[in-house]
Design a protein around this motif. Sequence first.
Motif, mmCIF file in Angstrom:
data_model
loop_
_atom_site.group_PDB
_atom_site.id
_atom_site.type_symbol
_atom_site.label_atom_id
_atom_site.label_comp_id
_atom_site.label_asym_id
_atom_site.label_seq_id
_atom_site.Cartn_x
_atom_site.Cartn_y
_atom_site.Cartn_z
ATOM 1 N N TRP A 191 -51.644 133.636 16.810
ATOM 2 C CA TRP A 191 -51.609 132.399 16.586
ATOM 3 C C TRP A 191 -50.604 132.346 15.347
ATOM 4 O O TRP A 191 -51.262 132.892 14.291
ATOM 5 C CB TRP A 191 -52.535 131.284 16.614
ATOM 6 N N HIS A 193 -50.272 129.452 13.528
ATOM 7 C CA HIS A 193 -51.276 128.792 12.813
ATOM 8 C C HIS A 193 -52.756 128.882 13.422
ATOM 9 O O HIS A 193 -53.151 128.312 14.504
ATOM 10 C CB HIS A 193 -50.849 127.331 12.741
ATOM 11 N N ARG A 195 -55.483 127.955 12.842
ATOM 12 C CA ARG A 195 -56.172 126.674 12.815
ATOM 13 C C ARG A 195 -55.873 125.915 14.185
ATOM 14 O O ARG A 195 -57.100 125.708 14.928
ATOM 15 C CB ARG A 195 -56.238 125.757 11.798
ATOM 16 N N ARG A 196 -54.807 126.266 14.830
ATOM 17 C CA ARG A 196 -54.629 125.725 16.259
ATOM 18 C C ARG A 196 -55.347 126.321 17.294
ATOM 19 O O ARG A 196 -56.033 125.511 18.241
ATOM 20 C CB ARG A 196 -53.098 125.423 16.259
ATOM 21 N N MET A 198 -58.118 127.660 17.092
ATOM 22 C CA MET A 198 -59.712 127.031 16.891
ATOM 23 C C MET A 198 -59.856 125.825 17.785
ATOM 24 O O MET A 198 -60.736 125.570 18.264
ATOM 25 C CB MET A 198 -60.159 127.066 15.548
ATOM 26 N N VAL A 199 -58.668 124.935 17.622
ATOM 27 C CA VAL A 199 -58.778 123.635 18.538
ATOM 28 C C VAL A 199 -58.931 123.958 19.916
ATOM 29 O O VAL A 199 -59.387 123.399 20.621
ATOM 30 C CB VAL A 199 -57.486 122.829 18.077
ATOM 31 N N VAL A 200 -57.885 124.891 20.180
ATOM 32 C CA VAL A 200 -57.636 125.414 21.589
ATOM 33 C C VAL A 200 -58.878 126.227 22.124
ATOM 34 O O VAL A 200 -59.383 125.561 23.476
ATOM 35 C CB VAL A 200 -56.362 126.097 21.848
ATOM 36 N N ARG A 202 -61.974 125.365 21.096
ATOM 37 C CA ARG A 202 -62.948 124.436 21.236
ATOM 38 C C ARG A 202 -62.659 123.605 22.629
ATOM 39 O O ARG A 202 -63.643 123.168 23.328
ATOM 40 C CB ARG A 202 -62.711 123.431 19.938
ATOM 41 N N ALA A 203 -61.411 123.213 22.824
ATOM 42 C CA ALA A 203 -61.170 122.177 23.970
ATOM 43 C C ALA A 203 -61.282 123.372 25.152
ATOM 44 O O ALA A 203 -61.917 122.581 26.440
ATOM 45 C CB ALA A 203 -59.665 122.200 23.922
ATOM 46 N N GLN A 206 -65.081 122.832 25.847
ATOM 47 C CA GLN A 206 -65.513 121.584 26.357
ATOM 48 C C GLN A 206 -65.266 121.218 27.668
ATOM 49 O O GLN A 206 -65.835 120.596 28.590
ATOM 50 C CB GLN A 206 -65.191 120.685 25.478
ATOM 51 N N TRP A 210 -57.261 124.751 29.492
ATOM 52 C CA TRP A 210 -56.051 124.174 28.531
ATOM 53 C C TRP A 210 -54.888 124.760 28.843
ATOM 54 O O TRP A 210 -54.648 125.825 28.966
ATOM 55 C CB TRP A 210 -56.632 124.647 27.160
#
Length: 603
Positions: A191, A193, A195-196, A198-200, A202-203, A206, A210
Amino acid sequence: MEPQNNQRQVGDATAVDHHFETLCQVTGGVFYQYGPDSDRLSWSPQCRNMFGWTEAEMGLDSAGWWQRLHPQDRPAAPALLQDWLWRGGPDERQYRVQHRQGHYVWVADRSRPVCRADGPTVILGCLQDVTRDRQRRLQLGLAQRAIDSSINGIAMTDLDGRLTYVNDAFAKLFGVCGTEELSGRDVASFWKHSRRAMVVLRALQQQGVWCGEMIARRHDGRPLILQLSAHVVKDDHDQPAGFMASFIDISQRRRAERTLQESEEKYRLLFSCGSEAIILFDARNSRIVDANAAALALYGYSHQEFTGLSIVDLAEEPDQARVRMSQVEEGQFTHFPLVAHRKKDGTVFEVEVSLGDFRWRRRRFRAGFFRDVSERRRIERLKDEMLSAVSHEMRTPLTAILGYADFLQRSVLPADKQQEYLQVIQHQGERLKDLVDNHLNLQRLRAGFGVAHIQPVAVLPLLHGVLNVFSRAEDRGRFHIDCPAELPPLCGDENQLYRALQNLLSNAVKYSPDGGDIVLGAYEENGRAVLYVRDQGIGILPQHQEKIFDRYFRVRAEGHPISGTGLGLTLVKEIIKAHNGQIWLESTPGCGSTFFLTLDFWN
Ligand code: ADP
C-alpha cells in the motif's frame, strides 16, 4: 511367461473371500474373483447397484468384461493384465466402466492374488466408485489453474495479513519477477499508505468482506490505483483461516475518467459561463433541449420554460423561422447575420445566428449560437447619423466660406464690409477646424497619445482665455467667472484642458437658445481642484444623463434642432480621464446644467 507365484499371497482362501466380500459390502464396492488359469470371472451382486448390470452381464470371462470398459481404456487392458500377472502382488488402477444407462463410472480397482491351498491362484478384487472424487479433483485442479492464470491479481494471506499465495498476475501487477519471493510478505508493504492497509485489514476481520480502491506501490515505487475485493476464507470448521483478495488495475481507467471529467468540465464551463447565448435543440422537431445562462438572460426565460419551447417560438415571425429551419435542413445556410427575435417580455431585438449540427445518442441535434447585435446595429446607425451630422456640420461653414470668398472676389465692397465678411470666413474656418480637431483629438486620446505636456496650469488665466473666445461685445454681460485668485496651479496639459473647457462652454451656449447666465468657475475640495461650467439652458432629462458622454450620443431636441456631432463630451471625458480626473453633471430639464471636473493641483 510364467507368473511369479512366489510373490502371491497364500492363506485361507475361504476366509479371505469372506472378509473381502464383507469389506466390499461395508464400503459399497463390487467384489470380483478372477481365475487366470480358467479365465473365469465372478461378481458380487453389488454390481447391479453400481453399474446396473447383472453379474452375468458384467462378463464372465476377461474378454466379456473388457467389453464393459470405456473404449479408451479397453485396448490397454489385456497388456495390463498380463503385466500384472507377471509382477504379482497387490495392484490398484483406475478406469471407466459403462453403466447400463450408457454413462461411464470411474472405478478404483484394488486387487491382489490369492493362492488357494486347494487349487489354482485366483485374483480377488474390489471396484470402488470414484467418479465424484475424480470430478472433485478435476474441479479443484481447474480452479487452481483458473486462479493461477487469472488476469486479475489474486493473493491469499493468513489472518495477520502475511502473503501465503499469489498468482502470476499479482506478481506482474506489482512488478515482481516471481511469486516465490512474495511469500510471507506483509500486505501493508504494497500500500502507498500502510496505515490504510491496517484499516482495511481490521474491517475485513470485523465484517468479513471489503471492497474499494487502493493506492498501491509497485516494486519500482510507481503508484497504482487498484480495485480491491477481499473476503475471509474459512476452514472446514467454519473458522477464519485467512483472507483472499482480487486486484484489478484501474489506473488507466481512472486517468481516462479524469481526463474525460476535465474535458467535460471545460466544455460545461465554456457552455455555462460563455458570454454568447448557446441553445441546443432537436434537429427533428426544433424542440429546445438545453440552453446556457447567457441564453436564459438574453431571452428572459427560466431553464424550465425554455426547454418547453421550440426554437421557432423565439423568432418574431415564426413562419419565417420555419422557412429558415428548412433551409438549414437542406444545408443551404448555417449562418443568419440578422434575425428579429422576441424576448419573453415581448421586446423585439436583433440577433446574429450561427448553427452547427451534432449527433448524440443516435439523435441529431443543433447548437445555435445567438449574438445580440442590437447594440452593434444601434452604433452603426449612430455612426451613419454622425457621418451625416459631420458632413452637415462641415457643409454649413464650408458653404459660408465659399460663398463669402466668391462674393468678395466678384464685388467691390467698402473696407468695413470686406472686414466683416473676412471675419465670417475666419469664424467659419475655425468651426471647421474645431470639428476636424475634435475627431483627431479623440482618436489620439483613445490611442493613448493625448496628454503630452504636463505642466503647472494657472486656473484663472485658463478660464479667462476660454471665455475670451466666446464673449462677443453684445453678450459680454452673460458670462461670469467664479474663481478665487489664490487657487494653486493645476497639474495638466494646458492645451487639452483649454479644449475641454471650450467644449463645455460651447455646449452651454449652444444648449441655451433663450440666453441666460453662463458661469465658468473653480474651487478647492478635498485637496483637489473642481472646475465647473454652469448654464441656464434647456437641461438634460435624467434618463439621458448617463449616456451623455457616450460617443455619438445626442439628445434629439424637439422644436429647435441644434446641430452637433455627439463627440464634444466624449472628448472632454477622455481628456479628464487622461488627467486622472473625474467628470459628472447636475442638470434640471428646463432650468440648466452644470458640468463638473476634478483635477489634481501641481505640487
Ligand atoms: P454635440 O453637442 O455635438 O451634440 P456633445 O457630445 O457635446 O455633442 O453633447 C452630447 C449631447 O449632450 C448633446 O447632443 C446634448 O443633447 C447634450 N448636452 C451637452 N451639453 C449640454 C448642455 N450644456 N445642456 C443641455 N444638453 C447638453
